[in-house]
Design an enzyme around this catalytic site. Structure first.
Site, PDB file in Angstrom:
ATOM      1  CD  GLU A  40     -55.708 -50.732 -18.914  1.00 24.33           C
ATOM      2  OE1 GLU A  40     -56.761 -50.090 -19.097  1.00 24.33           O
ATOM      3  OE2 GLU A  40     -54.651 -50.185 -18.542  1.00 24.33           O
ATOM      4  CE1 TYR A 123     -56.514 -47.418 -22.938  1.00 22.17           C
ATOM      5  CE2 TYR A 123     -57.863 -49.124 -21.930  1.00 22.17           C
ATOM      6  CZ  TYR A 123     -56.912 -48.131 -21.823  1.00 22.17           C
ATOM      7  OH  TYR A 123     -56.333 -47.855 -20.605  1.00 22.17           O
ATOM      8  CG  ASP A 141     -58.333 -44.122 -21.935  1.00 29.51           C
ATOM      9  OD1 ASP A 141     -57.714 -43.111 -22.351  1.00 29.51           O
ATOM     10  OD2 ASP A 141     -58.278 -44.502 -20.746  1.00 29.51           O
TER      11      ASP A 141
END
Length: 370
Positions: A40, A123, A141
């Site tokens: 991520e 996020y 996101d």
């Protein structure tokens, strides 16, 4: 159809589509929270296809949080080289060290704990908690905001924090019980593969039947987003300083300061000039380079010969770099300076470079061999 039925339709159809169409990505092959975390962070501002080889190489070198925590920063940056936004790598390593020291190397499953880690925003925290631990936390996101803005025909500006908070609330309501991991990935996947920014593939969309944005013919104008401020162009002269004698075939480079933009990375020495007009004044560039390096105690003779032009794009800046040829007047004095080094093709890969200087020097060493 009621709003509740609409939401149930969305979740059911999306999960059915995802389980059939999901991409085989290396970080999806396990629920390892460390793998998910690293992926991520890498995926911020970066395309999936670009990230895959970096992720695989990074995991080969740093397979556990302990490996990453114990590694020299230069090694971590070298494995990040080319991904850009290097503060991501530094923050990741700092946070992983905290995980090793405070949580025994296990990424915490507590929202407050994981959210407190350096570089972990809402996020990323949501992605770790939902994908690794299957907790019903939203992971919102840009892809998710676009999908939900279109599906529910939301007109709020997604650049505003209040809009993100509102969409997080909607996303959380959509998560089916016990399905957070697959659902959040499905939502991201839909935005990345089907509900794309400029040309959404509505005919391929699993939830197109009840998408309010499509039904109202507004799928291409949503989401509403205030345009970001354009990056500021700046103009720089760099010096390609070639060595002679024992330094023949080498180039003089310097290391950037310990903090700030591109911290501790290596580069060609360069200086900023006022504007594009000054960038065309090669005599000025020659003088400015000589004067700036002289202040560092490095004596060089620059020329007005342009080796090449290059550009480096940051979020807020665009460096326009014009490279002038130069030679050092005191090569041995330069050798003793800690922030300057003579580097040849054989040592090149052991240094960490911003992309712009990596490309320039790669081309230089290739041409030098021919």
């Amino acid at each position: 159809m009621s709003m509740e039925e609409n939401k149930q339709y969305f979740s059911t159809q999306l999960l059915r589509w995802y389980r059939k169409e999901r991409r085989d990505l290396p970080w999806r092959r396990s629920r390892n929270p460390y793998h998910i975390w690293v992926s991520e962070i890498m995926l911020q501002q970066t395309r999936v296809d670009t990230v895959i080889p970096y992720f695989n190489r990074f995991m080969d070198r740093f397979p556990t949080p302990q490996h990453l925590a114990e590694a020299p920063e230069e090694d971590v940056l070298k494995h990040w080289e080319g991904l850009g936004y290097y503060s991501r790598a530094r923050n990741l390593q700092a946070a992983v060290r905290e995980v090793v020291e405070q949580y025994g190397g296990v990424v915490p499953s507590n929202k407050k704990a994981v959210s407190s880690l350096k570089g972990v925003g809402p996020y990323t925290a949501g992605a770790i908690l939902s994908i690794a631990y299957n907790q019903s936390e939203p992971a919102v996101d840009g892809n998710v905001m676009r999908v939900l803005s279109r599906y529910f025909c939301l007109e709020e500006d997604i650049a505003k924090p209040a809009t993100r908070i509102g969409i997080e609330s909607i996303a959380q309501e959509l998560i089916p019980d016990g399905e957070a991991a697959d659902f959040n990935q499905a939502l991201m996947e839909l935005g990345a593969m089907v509900c794309t920014p400029k040309s959404p593939s509505c005919l391929e969309c699993p939830v197109t039947q009840l998408c309010l944005g499509r039904l109202e013919g507004r799928e291409r104008e949503l989401p509403v987003k205030t345009k970001a401020k354009k990056p500021k162009p700046v103009f720089r002269f760099a010096a390609l300083i070639e060595g002679s004698g024992q330094h023949a075939g080498k180039v003089l480079v310097r290391q950037r300061p310990d903090t700030g933009l591109l911290a501790r990375m290596w580069e060609l020495p360069h200086i900023e000039v006022l504007d594009a007009a000054a960038w065309d004044m090669l005599a000025l560039g020659k003088q400015e380079i000589e004067a700036a390096l002289s202040e560092d105690g490095v004596k060089v003779k620059a020329t007005e010969h342009v080796v090449g032009d290059a550009q480096h794009i940051f979020t807020h800046l665009i460096w326009n770099i014009r490279v002038l040829a130069a030679v050092a007047l005191d090569e041995e004095y330069v050798t003793d300076r800690t922030s300057y080094k003579w580097v040849g093709a054989e040592e090149f890969e052991s240094f960490v470079w911003p992309n712009v200087f990596r490309k320039l020097l790669t081309e230089y060493f290739i041409q030098s061999r021919n």
